[in-house]
Design an enzyme around this catalytic site. Sequence first.
Site, mmCIF file in Angstrom:
data_model
loop_
_atom_site.group_PDB
_atom_site.id
_atom_site.type_symbol
_atom_site.label_atom_id
_atom_site.label_comp_id
_atom_site.label_asym_id
_atom_site.label_seq_id
_atom_site.Cartn_x
_atom_site.Cartn_y
_atom_site.Cartn_z
ATOM 1 N N ARG B 247 0.807 -1.227 0.000
ATOM 2 C CA ARG B 247 0.000 0.000 0.000
ATOM 3 C C ARG B 247 0.840 1.276 0.000
ATOM 4 O O ARG B 247 0.500 2.261 -0.671
ATOM 5 C CB ARG B 247 -0.877 -0.037 1.254
ATOM 6 N N HIS B 316 -9.242 6.281 -5.317
ATOM 7 C CA HIS B 316 -8.802 5.082 -4.607
ATOM 8 C C HIS B 316 -9.741 3.921 -4.904
ATOM 9 O O HIS B 316 -10.734 4.066 -5.611
ATOM 10 C CB HIS B 316 -8.891 5.317 -3.085
#
Lengths: 290, 429
Positions: B247, B316
């Site tokens: 991430r 996102h």
Amino acid sequence: MGLRGVIVLVGLMGTTWSFNATTIRPEAVSTDTFARPETTEETTEQKGAVAEEEAVEDVMATGELNPSHYPAQRAAKVVQHYLNTRYGSPYKLFGLKQVQSGNAEDVADSGRKYQLDISVHEIISDTKENCSAEVFFPRGVKQLSPQVQVSSCEELLKIDANSEEEALYQQYKTNKTLRTEKRLPDSYGHIDPEMTPFWHLGIVASSFIMLNESTENTLYNVAQVANITQLTTENDQLKFDCHVLLHDMVSQEIPQWKMLFTWSPAGGVKVLHTEQLPHVHDCEKHPKTN
Amino acid sequence: MPHTLNSPDKMKGLWFLLALVAVAKAEKSFTGDQVVRVDVQSEEQLKLLQVLESEEKWNLDFWLHPVSTELPVDVLVPHTHLAAVKEYLQAHNIPFTVMIDNLQELLDQEKAEMKENHLREHSTRSFNFGAYHRLETIYSWMDTFVAQHSNLVTKLDIGRSYENRPMYVLKFSTGGTKRPAIWIDLGIHSREWVSQATGVWTANKIATDYGTDASLTSLLNTMDIYMLIVANPDGYVVTHTNNRMWRKTRSKNSGYACLGVDPNRNWNAGFGGPGASSYPCSESYHGPSAHSEIEVKNMVNLIQSHGNFKSFISVHSYSQLLMYPYGYTCRGAPHQAELDSVAKAAVQKLSSLYGTSYKVGSICNIIYQASGGSIDWSYDAGIKYSFAFELRDTGRYGFILPADQIIPTASETWLALKHIMEYVRDHPY
């Protein structure tokens, strides 16, 4: 602070203001009165493999809940996990569709109870139904699992996948043929059609873990089934060893678990053993010794 | 000095070749097999490796043979012998790292990509927008794309990543100087693959529709669009080679073996507050200070030096949400009512295509309190129309969204993006 800072302050007080700036000055950002000062690098005393989040527990909403906001959403997700543990199978998987309404109340000092009206989706048959549910998050020194009760969901639970389940069961009961080290799905979201029922089984088994681990500060989904292996059939139950990656939306962590579980059409999924794997950190290159 | 993992092109080329050789060795399966790089520290250790090489029972395939203490040793270890080999290395204090953690996956991927490249002409018309691509492929597509639409698109180098990869912004402009502009960033969290993929499709959509879509054309006649398709290139490479679930950035954390900072907790907006971790091993580690991450600093520098952005949109996945500030506090933003109504209308347009349902609200109310986020920073910097998308799905596939959902996701999201951009165009400030 200057005019810009004053405008920011006024904005803070909730009055509407029009912003006539044609340039953005860095000062406007750094002199925000509500911004935290930059923290210096902390020498952390963090113990344990998993980091504790600096989550501030705001006073949780009580009474009627906004169905779009996270308190109701997190509680509803717990209901999804519960339904999957009770009724999930290789051909039956439940998803949360929508929260229609929710209500929360504190129960003395023992915990917090949510009442929810939700719509649930059985993914494979693509059936939807409205259900009512109650979720109780116990509070205590030891973390206990939430308790769930579901009502008026009968139609959904009567969905018949018996013939597919029986066929799969028979196919794998005597010929222990499943052995895969492929991740389900793979990095690209792809799953071989023959493996899909086992992906579902992995999700159902994971639901036991997700249910047990859920709190008002978590939101779990299965990120990936890393590995599922069939073991010898025992007591007429197909038996599996499984390694899964979960995703907690709140902490953004990817907890990894290993599970031993059984399944049969009659018996459903029963989890025999679970074990959380230690947090695997991507290490920097081993330090140079020179 | 031993090679680092990140001399990408040369080593990748070598491995590609070796992978081809491996494929040629009949239909063998390499599932779970790993390529381990051993850093031999002494002559003694070198000899141990040579002994290992001679032991047939281990079935080790040396890609780089143990010849010198100056050079790395690369070994393909079958999964059945992994534990034993690693134990052996650890017992003798021989340092090693895993370069490829599942050779079969890499081979499958490269085989698929080779096929794809083979069929591909040097034209974006045949670029597969419905597939996930590696960084190099996206970057080379960018050059073709810019060349094909040079009247509208330019590529800006806004700086390097931590591991020295370029960060490229596509600028859509019909002229002028520092026209009011719209910012879109994608892929800041590298594992959210549908985000970068949506960026590629959307860039192409904008270029193709300019001149034919009246609304978009009028928008581009007065405003510019800046699109950063891969805001976290280092992380993106990791998700392809080593860890699909990566991430953060890849910066070193002093005193810790864990790498990386959460780039969306690193902005100067409530920095260090609730919803971000001070522990470097955490997925939401905010970093040692605001804008410590070079990737974030590059974006901040561009926005600040430009000075005329009117909208800031971060994309996102997953959860199907369209959100506005704040994340660092649950207190309402001054323009909350307006932002809420714009978002609600945008989401209605989105769902008109396939019925995909999105929720709308402030970050703090909808998902969690989270400090140091990009759209909080942009909003507090005066960019009123700041929004964050969380694309498909709601958890069934999560980050690993099947590639056949890329184009549907991008198409529906485009309707929402367009609505926001048109609103910004029609409400100058």
